[in-house]
Design a protein around this motif. Structure first.
Motif, PDB file in Angstrom:
ATOM      1  N   ALA A   1    -133.375  34.996  -7.561  1.00  0.00           N
ATOM      2  CA  ALA A   1    -133.266  33.899  -6.608  1.00  0.00           C
ATOM      3  C   ALA A   1    -134.161  34.147  -5.400  1.00  0.00           C
ATOM      4  O   ALA A   1    -134.815  33.216  -4.894  1.00  0.00           O
ATOM      5  CB  ALA A   1    -131.823  33.726  -6.162  1.00  0.00           C
ATOM      6  N   LYS A   2    -134.199  35.384  -4.940  1.00  0.00           N
ATOM      7  CA  LYS A   2    -135.067  35.732  -3.806  1.00  0.00           C
ATOM      8  C   LYS A   2    -136.535  35.532  -4.177  1.00  0.00           C
ATOM      9  O   LYS A   2    -137.316  34.969  -3.396  1.00  0.00           O
ATOM     10  CB  LYS A   2    -134.810  37.177  -3.385  1.00  0.00           C
ATOM     11  CG  LYS A   2    -135.598  37.625  -2.177  1.00  0.00           C
ATOM     12  CD  LYS A   2    -135.221  39.049  -1.770  1.00  0.00           C
ATOM     13  CE  LYS A   2    -135.997  39.491  -0.534  1.00  0.00           C
ATOM     14  NZ  LYS A   2    -135.635  40.882  -0.130  1.00  0.00           N
ATOM     15  N   TYR A   3    -136.892  35.975  -5.364  1.00  0.00           N
ATOM     16  CA  TYR A   3    -138.276  35.820  -5.831  1.00  0.00           C
ATOM     17  C   TYR A   3    -138.634  34.341  -5.973  1.00  0.00           C
ATOM     18  O   TYR A   3    -139.715  33.903  -5.547  1.00  0.00           O
ATOM     19  CB  TYR A   3    -138.443  36.538  -7.165  1.00  0.00           C
ATOM     20  CG  TYR A   3    -139.844  36.499  -7.729  1.00  0.00           C
ATOM     21  CD1 TYR A   3    -140.818  37.391  -7.285  1.00  0.00           C
ATOM     22  CD2 TYR A   3    -140.198  35.574  -8.706  1.00  0.00           C
ATOM     23  CE1 TYR A   3    -142.111  37.362  -7.800  1.00  0.00           C
ATOM     24  CE2 TYR A   3    -141.478  35.531  -9.232  1.00  0.00           C
ATOM     25  CZ  TYR A   3    -142.428  36.422  -8.775  1.00  0.00           C
ATOM     26  OH  TYR A   3    -143.706  36.386  -9.286  1.00  0.00           O
ATOM     27  N   ALA A   4    -137.709  33.563  -6.557  1.00  0.00           N
ATOM     28  CA  ALA A   4    -137.978  32.145  -6.786  1.00  0.00           C
ATOM     29  C   ALA A   4    -138.056  31.385  -5.466  1.00  0.00           C
ATOM     30  O   ALA A   4    -138.902  30.486  -5.311  1.00  0.00           O
ATOM     31  CB  ALA A   4    -136.893  31.545  -7.674  1.00  0.00           C
ATOM     32  N   THR A   5    -137.192  31.725  -4.515  1.00  0.00           N
ATOM     33  CA  THR A   5    -137.232  31.065  -3.212  1.00  0.00           C
ATOM     34  C   THR A   5    -138.580  31.282  -2.535  1.00  0.00           C
ATOM     35  O   THR A   5    -139.182  30.341  -1.999  1.00  0.00           O
ATOM     36  CB  THR A   5    -136.102  31.594  -2.311  1.00  0.00           C
ATOM     37  OG1 THR A   5    -134.837  31.326  -2.931  1.00  0.00           O
ATOM     38  CG2 THR A   5    -136.126  30.928  -0.942  1.00  0.00           C
ATOM     39  N   ALA A   6    -139.052  32.513  -2.565  1.00  0.00           N
ATOM     40  CA  ALA A   6    -140.355  32.815  -1.965  1.00  0.00           C
ATOM     41  C   ALA A   6    -141.481  32.084  -2.693  1.00  0.00           C
ATOM     42  O   ALA A   6    -142.403  31.533  -2.068  1.00  0.00           O
ATOM     43  CB  ALA A   6    -140.592  34.323  -1.980  1.00  0.00           C
TER      44      ALA A   6
ATOM     45  N   PRO B   1    -129.141  27.053   1.520  1.00  0.00           N
ATOM     46  CA  PRO B   1    -129.488  28.199   2.367  1.00  0.00           C
ATOM     47  C   PRO B   1    -130.701  28.947   1.844  1.00  0.00           C
ATOM     48  O   PRO B   1    -130.952  28.996   0.640  1.00  0.00           O
ATOM     49  CB  PRO B   1    -128.226  29.076   2.309  1.00  0.00           C
ATOM     50  CG  PRO B   1    -127.567  28.703   1.029  1.00  0.00           C
ATOM     51  CD  PRO B   1    -127.850  27.255   0.830  1.00  0.00           C
ATOM     52  N   ARG B   2    -131.450  29.544   2.764  1.00  0.00           N
ATOM     53  CA  ARG B   2    -132.620  30.321   2.361  1.00  0.00           C
ATOM     54  C   ARG B   2    -132.209  31.582   1.613  1.00  0.00           C
ATOM     55  O   ARG B   2    -132.861  32.000   0.655  1.00  0.00           O
ATOM     56  CB  ARG B   2    -133.440  30.714   3.599  1.00  0.00           C
ATOM     57  CG  ARG B   2    -133.999  29.535   4.366  1.00  0.00           C
ATOM     58  CD  ARG B   2    -135.067  28.809   3.603  1.00  0.00           C
ATOM     59  NE  ARG B   2    -136.231  29.624   3.344  1.00  0.00           N
ATOM     60  CZ  ARG B   2    -137.306  29.208   2.666  1.00  0.00           C
ATOM     61  NH1 ARG B   2    -137.316  27.984   2.156  1.00  0.00           N
ATOM     62  NH2 ARG B   2    -138.341  29.998   2.473  1.00  0.00           N
ATOM     63  N   GLU B   3    -131.139  32.202   2.072  1.00  0.00           N
ATOM     64  CA  GLU B   3    -130.610  33.387   1.387  1.00  0.00           C
ATOM     65  C   GLU B   3    -129.516  32.934   0.434  1.00  0.00           C
ATOM     66  O   GLU B   3    -128.539  32.323   0.856  1.00  0.00           O
ATOM     67  CB  GLU B   3    -130.062  34.395   2.399  1.00  0.00           C
ATOM     68  CG  GLU B   3    -131.100  34.924   3.381  1.00  0.00           C
ATOM     69  CD  GLU B   3    -132.142  35.804   2.712  1.00  0.00           C
ATOM     70  OE1 GLU B   3    -131.793  36.464   1.711  1.00  0.00           O
ATOM     71  OE2 GLU B   3    -133.298  35.826   3.181  1.00  0.00           O
TER      72      GLU B   3
ATOM     73  N   LEU C   1    -131.762  26.776  -7.681  1.00  0.00           N
ATOM     74  CA  LEU C   1    -132.643  26.222  -6.658  1.00  0.00           C
ATOM     75  C   LEU C   1    -132.828  24.726  -6.896  1.00  0.00           C
ATOM     76  O   LEU C   1    -133.307  24.302  -7.958  1.00  0.00           O
ATOM     77  CB  LEU C   1    -134.000  26.926  -6.674  1.00  0.00           C
ATOM     78  CG  LEU C   1    -133.940  28.432  -6.365  1.00  0.00           C
ATOM     79  CD1 LEU C   1    -133.972  29.235  -7.659  1.00  0.00           C
ATOM     80  CD2 LEU C   1    -135.100  28.850  -5.465  1.00  0.00           C
ATOM     81  N   THR C   2    -132.441  23.954  -5.893  1.00  0.00           N
ATOM     82  CA  THR C   2    -132.554  22.508  -5.963  1.00  0.00           C
ATOM     83  C   THR C   2    -133.634  22.062  -4.997  1.00  0.00           C
ATOM     84  O   THR C   2    -133.693  22.527  -3.856  1.00  0.00           O
ATOM     85  CB  THR C   2    -131.208  21.857  -5.621  1.00  0.00           C
ATOM     86  OG1 THR C   2    -130.231  22.305  -6.559  1.00  0.00           O
ATOM     87  CG2 THR C   2    -131.293  20.350  -5.682  1.00  0.00           C
TER      88      THR C   2
ATOM     89  N   ALA D   1    -133.664  23.987 -10.756  1.00  0.00           N
ATOM     90  CA  ALA D   1    -133.940  25.099 -11.674  1.00  0.00           C
ATOM     91  C   ALA D   1    -132.795  26.084 -11.547  1.00  0.00           C
ATOM     92  O   ALA D   1    -132.505  26.569 -10.451  1.00  0.00           O
ATOM     93  CB  ALA D   1    -135.262  25.768 -11.325  1.00  0.00           C
ATOM     94  N   SER D   2    -132.128  26.369 -12.650  1.00  0.00           N
ATOM     95  CA  SER D   2    -130.989  27.289 -12.618  1.00  0.00           C
ATOM     96  C   SER D   2    -131.240  28.447 -13.576  1.00  0.00           C
ATOM     97  O   SER D   2    -131.634  28.248 -14.724  1.00  0.00           O
ATOM     98  CB  SER D   2    -129.691  26.557 -12.971  1.00  0.00           C
ATOM     99  OG  SER D   2    -129.821  25.795 -14.157  1.00  0.00           O
TER     100      SER D   2
END
Length: 404
Positions: free
Chosen positions: A307-312, A325-327, A333-334, A378-379
């Motif tokens: 999730a951290k990798y995908a958020t970045a 939330p960012r964290e 991830l929506t 994306a889940s």
């Protein structure tokens, strides 16, 4: 854990879609099934197929042992004190409707309160709407913070001595937030209310202990945690389940039937009328074995890292709006991409072999709160890798180029 090796155990993931290797990023809708689960279901139908709790022949005994053995695995998996507290249902939706229909009318009066949140899946919203209409109770919503989280001080304000039921998702299927259900349960219990937890998006991804959470009811589905479709679970504290009347009547749930009166079996069978979902329960038991062999803590750590990798990665894409939330602790991830409709985004991604979800995700009130008619989602799950995220990001950039 090695996600690439785990992926090898999922036959469906080894195919091409539109000429590209499949990247499956829709596990929040339904997860894929490992060979161990497929084999368990096939073995039941090929060797043990029989109805349960009825025949005394060998097949009937084997089927019953496997079915009730699955119940024991579920109880251990979620930390229930007794197997009688595990009711097999068709899924989370059926489980929540069972609570609303069998427990709600017995405790609610006009002027009482049901407290939920705007982030709830329709399955944990509409049953309470209907219950409020039938009983004259008031449906109240704990407001969301700007990032989609719940503030405990808001829960304190909304839950009062008139509150009888608090029903909240452990993990949002849109925002990916992990709600403080244990703390909210403490607030609910101080006011004499029961805590109902929608565990559809939490049970597959993290270790759950219903006694530690001290929830009164907990619902989840098998198909989101590597088990077959059509099988779910309602956990309920024994004294609450014993106080409830069944809402489905017929074979298997009866003790004695007369011409004008009937009595019911003890827990859990009084809520399992008719031939149960035998193969589904056996498949759920096999899925639990599979997940426990890997370890829920390892799965959770893997998803948090992903999730951290995908958020970045997604945050680098210009014009992409990421909701929640960012964290985040779960791999969900929506987002929306510029002014391109989410269905168009999903269609173009599918042309590249990337499967995501698009729509309102059965959360229309939350979509209005987000000021969006729909979103893309994306889940992730235990079989996803950083390479899958890279493929997603590349396909999203190509989508932007496709739409000019």
């Amino acid at each position: 854990m090695n996600a690439a090796l785990i992926k090898e155990q999922f036959p469906i993931l080894h195919q091409e879609i539109n000429g590209h290797p499949l990247v499956y990023l829709d596990s929040a809708a339904t997860s894929q099934k490992p060979r161990a689960v497929l084999d368990a279901v096939q073995r039941y139908y090929e060797w043990d197929n029989s109805n349960v709790h009825r025949g005394v022949h060998t097949l009937g005994s084997r089927a019953t042992d496997a079915y009730e053995g699955a119940r024991e695995k579920v109880a251990q998996f979620i930390g229930a004190e007794r197997t009688q507290e595990i009711i097999f249902t068709r899924g989370t939706t059926t489980s929540l409707n069972l609570v609303a229909s069998a427990y709600g009318p017995a405790v609610l009066e006009e002027g009482d309160e049901i407290v939920i949140t705007p982030m709830e899946h329709h399955s944990n919203l509409i049953p309470w709407q209907q219950l409020a209409r039938r009983t004259g109770a008031t449906l109240k919503y704990i407001p969301l913070q700007p990032d989609g989280n719940i503030a405990l001080e808001d829960a304190e304000k909304m839950i009062t001595d008139r509150t009888k039921i608090v029903a909240i998702a452990y993990v949002s299927n849109v925002l990916g937030v992990v709600n403080p259900v244990k703390s909210i349960a403490e607030i609910a219990h101080r006011h004499g209310a029961v805590m109902v937890v929608d565990g559809a998006q939490s049970t597959p991804h993290m270790k759950v202990d219903v006694r530690e959470l001290d929830c009164d009811f907990y619902a989840f589905s098998g198909h989101k945690m590597c088990a077959p479709t059509g099988i779910g679970v309602l956990y309920g504290k024994k004294h609450l389940l014993e106080s409830m009347e069944p809402i489905e009547f017929g074979g298997e749930m009866i003790d004695d039937v007369g011409l004008y009166e009937s009595t019911w079996k003890e827990l859990p069978w009084k809520f399992e009328g008719g031939t149960p979902i035998i193969a589904g329960a056996i498949g759920l038991g096999a899925a639990i074995d599979f997940l426990q062999e890997i370890g829920l803590d390892a799965i959770h750590q893997h998803e948090t890292k992903l999730a951290k990798y995908a958020t970045a990665k997604l945050s680098e894409i210009e014009g992409l709006t990421l909701y929640g939330p960012r964290e985040r602790e779960v791999g969900l991830l929506t987002f929306n991409l510029q002014d391109i409709h989410p269905h168009d985004v999903a269609t173009v991604l599918d042309a590249s072999g990337v499967a995501i979800r698009a729509g309102h995700h059965c959360c229309q009130p939350l979509m209005r709160w987000l000021k969006a008619s729909a979103t893309a989602r994306a889940s992730l799950y235990l079989y996803n890798t950083e390479q899958d995220i890279d493929r997603l990001a590349e396909a999203l950039v190509q989508t932007k180029e496709y739409f000019g």
